[in-house]
Write an enzyme that holds these catalytic residues in place. Structure first.
Site, PDB file in Angstrom:
ATOM      1  N   ARG A 132       0.827  -1.211   0.000  1.00  0.00           N
ATOM      2  CA  ARG A 132       0.000   0.000   0.000  1.00  0.00           C
ATOM      3  C   ARG A 132       0.858   1.256   0.000  1.00  0.00           C
ATOM      4  O   ARG A 132       1.615   1.511   0.936  1.00  0.00           O
ATOM      5  CB  ARG A 132      -0.926   0.000   1.223  1.00  0.00           C
ATOM      6  CG  ARG A 132      -1.914  -1.148   1.173  1.00  0.00           C
ATOM      7  CD  ARG A 132      -2.754  -1.229   2.437  1.00  0.00           C
ATOM      8  NE  ARG A 132      -3.664  -2.365   2.357  1.00  0.00           N
ATOM      9  CZ  ARG A 132      -4.979  -2.300   2.458  1.00  0.00           C
ATOM     10  NH1 ARG A 132      -5.551  -1.147   2.668  1.00  0.00           N
ATOM     11  NH2 ARG A 132      -5.715  -3.370   2.344  1.00  0.00           N
ATOM     12  N   CYS A 227     -15.392   3.221  14.445  1.00  0.00           N
ATOM     13  CA  CYS A 227     -16.255   2.041  14.536  1.00  0.00           C
ATOM     14  C   CYS A 227     -15.446   0.757  14.640  1.00  0.00           C
ATOM     15  O   CYS A 227     -15.957  -0.260  15.108  1.00  0.00           O
ATOM     16  CB  CYS A 227     -17.204   1.971  13.345  1.00  0.00           C
ATOM     17  SG  CYS A 227     -18.628   0.897  13.668  1.00  0.00           S
ATOM     18  N   SER A 250     -21.133 -15.714  12.798  1.00  0.00           N
ATOM     19  CA  SER A 250     -20.685 -14.555  12.040  1.00  0.00           C
ATOM     20  C   SER A 250     -20.937 -14.724  10.546  1.00  0.00           C
ATOM     21  O   SER A 250     -20.611 -15.765   9.961  1.00  0.00           O
ATOM     22  CB  SER A 250     -19.181 -14.339  12.280  1.00  0.00           C
ATOM     23  OG  SER A 250     -18.660 -13.338  11.432  1.00  0.00           O
ATOM     24  N   SER A 312     -20.013  -3.655   2.515  1.00  0.00           N
ATOM     25  CA  SER A 312     -19.161  -2.603   1.976  1.00  0.00           C
ATOM     26  C   SER A 312     -18.505  -2.962   0.651  1.00  0.00           C
ATOM     27  O   SER A 312     -18.200  -2.077  -0.154  1.00  0.00           O
ATOM     28  CB  SER A 312     -18.079  -2.231   2.991  1.00  0.00           C
ATOM     29  OG  SER A 312     -17.291  -3.363   3.308  1.00  0.00           O
ATOM     30  N   HIS A 340     -22.207   1.546   6.704  1.00  0.00           N
ATOM     31  CA  HIS A 340     -22.403   2.152   5.381  1.00  0.00           C
ATOM     32  C   HIS A 340     -23.855   2.537   5.131  1.00  0.00           C
ATOM     33  O   HIS A 340     -24.226   2.848   4.000  1.00  0.00           O
ATOM     34  CB  HIS A 340     -21.907   1.202   4.294  1.00  0.00           C
ATOM     35  CG  HIS A 340     -20.416   1.138   4.197  1.00  0.00           C
ATOM     36  ND1 HIS A 340     -19.687   2.037   3.464  1.00  0.00           N
ATOM     37  CD2 HIS A 340     -19.519   0.301   4.774  1.00  0.00           C
ATOM     38  CE1 HIS A 340     -18.397   1.749   3.579  1.00  0.00           C
ATOM     39  NE2 HIS A 340     -18.272   0.705   4.362  1.00  0.00           N
ATOM     40  N   LYS A 371     -18.636   8.477   7.943  1.00  0.00           N
ATOM     41  CA  LYS A 371     -19.042   8.286   6.545  1.00  0.00           C
ATOM     42  C   LYS A 371     -20.242   9.175   6.236  1.00  0.00           C
ATOM     43  O   LYS A 371     -20.071  10.332   5.880  1.00  0.00           O
ATOM     44  CB  LYS A 371     -19.319   6.800   6.276  1.00  0.00           C
ATOM     45  CG  LYS A 371     -18.060   5.943   6.355  1.00  0.00           C
ATOM     46  CD  LYS A 371     -18.341   4.496   6.058  1.00  0.00           C
ATOM     47  CE  LYS A 371     -17.064   3.676   5.914  1.00  0.00           C
ATOM     48  NZ  LYS A 371     -16.245   3.610   7.130  1.00  0.00           N
ATOM     49  N   THR A 401      -8.282   7.949  25.330  1.00  0.00           N
ATOM     50  CA  THR A 401      -8.678   9.344  25.472  1.00  0.00           C
ATOM     51  C   THR A 401     -10.031   9.586  24.801  1.00  0.00           C
ATOM     52  O   THR A 401     -10.318   9.046  23.736  1.00  0.00           O
ATOM     53  CB  THR A 401      -7.612  10.262  24.835  1.00  0.00           C
ATOM     54  OG1 THR A 401      -6.365  10.050  25.506  1.00  0.00           O
ATOM     55  CG2 THR A 401      -8.000  11.725  24.964  1.00  0.00           C
ATOM     56  N   THR A 489      -8.331  -6.501   1.874  1.00  0.00           N
ATOM     57  CA  THR A 489      -9.713  -6.038   1.972  1.00  0.00           C
ATOM     58  C   THR A 489     -10.654  -6.991   1.245  1.00  0.00           C
ATOM     59  O   THR A 489     -11.756  -7.276   1.720  1.00  0.00           O
ATOM     60  CB  THR A 489      -9.841  -4.619   1.401  1.00  0.00           C
ATOM     61  OG1 THR A 489      -8.863  -3.777   2.030  1.00  0.00           O
ATOM     62  CG2 THR A 489     -11.221  -4.046   1.665  1.00  0.00           C
TER      63      THR A 489
END
Length: 531
Positions: A132, A227, A250, A312, A340, A371, A401, A489
């Site tokens: 990347r 998220c 899942s 997504s 999304h 988003k 934090t 991804t």
């Protein structure tokens, strides 16, 4: 060599934007220095400036007169032009806080056993095309969907038209949202000052959580700094040591943040076997088969069924009502990621659960503020008892934090807009842009995923890292920013362009057709090379 500044400003750049040579000169380091010359009480220039003037014989930059130099460095100021910031914000910061960035950092010393493995792993990513390279981009509140691409080899920003932003409704540029952030900064500062437990819970914090729970018609809500941590913290807490024997079912297409939370919870179990089950993507039938088998073994184990509402990558809207019905039939909690969908679907923008009127079937909703809302952060919302369990026990919430005041305020303002008439108008315009893009793709014969329950996401499959990279690079050369989606991804072989539009893409009727035409010719050209 000619001035690297002047030579970098192409004719095409001027034609595609409102840039003038006069505004371009604002990025010349020498011009800016002349504008900020300090006059001494004796009404003379400072000694440094006088010295520079004596050395050059004139205040005008030699580049302007067509002279050439050996290095891309201003001979008057000795500033390397590639180091000049393109952002006005950054320019002002550097001007008001003088200092320098070290260009010769102390070399890091990594033990060979680590370094050798890292080199091999990184080289493997480069070889298979999944390494990347992060592109530096500056957004503009006034010019969306245009972006400024920052290239260290080019002095002036390169204008690019974006088709992959998740700022779906351009809410990050909304004047009311920006005003809220500025006012919060001026009144309350830029930082929270601590964790939620130690000075980090403000009236703005409480107001945002109240706004979210009202939005989703739930009892309570809890915000996180994204998220990913919201999903990870919630699922790992509910599936961890505090709930012995807990099982998770899942969806095969679930996001990495959900999977990470499941795995962390599973590892906390005294017996981690038979704790995590994967059902086929968007298949209530397969889910029921798995649930029934485990339920018959022990009907009293705590169970969660986790899925997304808008997928997504596939771009499909999942059958969340049917999945929830199966889960509740076997006494399981439902966890639905609406990342999304929030802001984009429903009368108030609360997501697919609102559209399908099944809010009562979803026990836990997770969403993002980065988003559709156009801000920053993530959240979960649901029954007060469950939310309090996460608040009291999730390390990902406790030991970090808190969200800062400007972010809190802008998120509140954005959600309130999205819930009202303006939000509904923006959602209509968003779909108008999405449909306009798909009409152009259809007319040109560009294939994209067409699920039976299609969302706003338009996925153009390319099928190889090489083709994805080539198409992305060529589109960049043609003035468009589209980020190729590659492993991890999506699985290798399923590389794609994930195209998104916004209301701002409707500013000119030729914007979307022009992009579609360039996409068509680019894909065709490189597919021929690949074949």
């Amino acid at each position: 060599m000619k001035c690297p500044f002047v030579s970098s400003v192409s004719t095409g750049l001027f034609k595609r934007s409102n840039i003038t040579l006069a505004s371009a000169l604002n990025h010349c380091p020498f011009i800016r220095q002349q504008r900020s010359l300090r006059i001494t009480p004796e009404n003379t220039l400072s000694s440094k400036t006088q010295s520079a003037k004596r050395e050059t014989g004139e205040k005008n930059c030699p580049y302007i007169h067509g002279q050439t130099v050996e290095r891309p460095r201003c001979p008057v100021t000795n500033i390397e032009t590639a180091d000049v910031p393109k952002s006005d914000v950054l320019q002002n910061i550097y001007q008001e806080t003088p200092g320098s960035i070290r260009k010769n950092p102390v070399p890091g010393k990594i033990p060979e056993v680590w370094a050798e493995s890292m080199h091999l792993q990184l080289q493997k990513k480069k070889d298979d095309g999944t390494y990347r390279n992060l592109m530096t981009l500056n957004k503009s509140t006034q010019r969306a969907p245009l972006l400024d691409k920052i290239d260290s080899k080019v002095v002036y920003p390169l204008v690019r038209e974006s088709y992959c932003s998740n700022d779906y409704l351009n809410m990050s540029s909304h004047p009311t949202v920006i005003k809220a952030a500025v006012q919060a900064s001026e009144k309350h500062g830029t930082g929270a000052g601590g964790t939620r437990n130690i000075s980090g819970t403000s009236e703005l914090t409480v107001a945002l959580e109240r706004e979210i729970s009202s939005w989703h018609q739930s009892e309570d809500a809890l915000i996180f700094n994204g998220c990913y941590p919201a999903n990870d913290a919630t699922l790992s807490t509910l599936l961890g040591r505090r709930f012995p024997g807990a099982q998770c079912f899942s969806d095969a297409g679930n996001h990495a943040s959900m999977i990470q939370g499941m795995l962390r919870g599973k590892r906390e179990q005294a017996d981690p076997s038979n704790r995590l089950f994967t059902f086929r993507h968007d298949s209530p039938e397969h889910l029921e088969k798995l649930l029934r088998e485990e339920y018959l073994k022990d009907p009293y184990l705590p169970r969660i069924v986790a899925f997304e509402s808008v997928h997504s990558m596939g771009g499909n809207i999942q059958r969340i009502s049917e999945l929830a019905d199966v889960a509740h039939q076997y006494g399981a909690l439902t966890f639905c990621d609406e990342v999304h969908a929030v802001g984009l679907y429903g009368h108030t923008g609360a997501g697919i659960a609102e559209v399908e009127r099944v809010r009562n079937k979803i026990d836990i909703i997770s969403g993002t503020l980065g988003k559709g809302v156009g801000g920053f952060g993530g959240y979960i919302t649901g029954p007060a008892l469950l939310i309090d369990q996460i608040r009291q026990h999730a390390p990902g919430f406790i030991f970090t934090t808190a969200m800062p005041p400007p972010v809190l305020a802008s998120n509140i303002a954005s959600i309130r807009i999205l819930k009202g008439p303006e939000g509904r108008q923006l959602r209509e315009q968003h779909w108008e842009a999405v449909n306009a893009l798909r009409d152009e793709l259809d007319d040109l014969g560009i294939e994209y995923k067409k699920p039976s329950r299609a969302s706003h996401i338009t996925a153009v499959e390319l099928g190889s890292t090489w083709l994805a990279d080539q198409v992305m690079e060529e589109l960049d050369n043609r003035g468009f920013y589209v980020q190729a989606i590659k492993s991890p991804t999506v699985p290798m072989g399923e590389e794609m362009l994930r195209l998104t539009c916004s209301p701002r893409h409707l500013r000119n009727k030729q914007i979307i057709p022009r992009f579609a035409s360039e996409l068509f010719s680019t894909i065709n050209a490189y597919q021929q090379v690949a074949n």
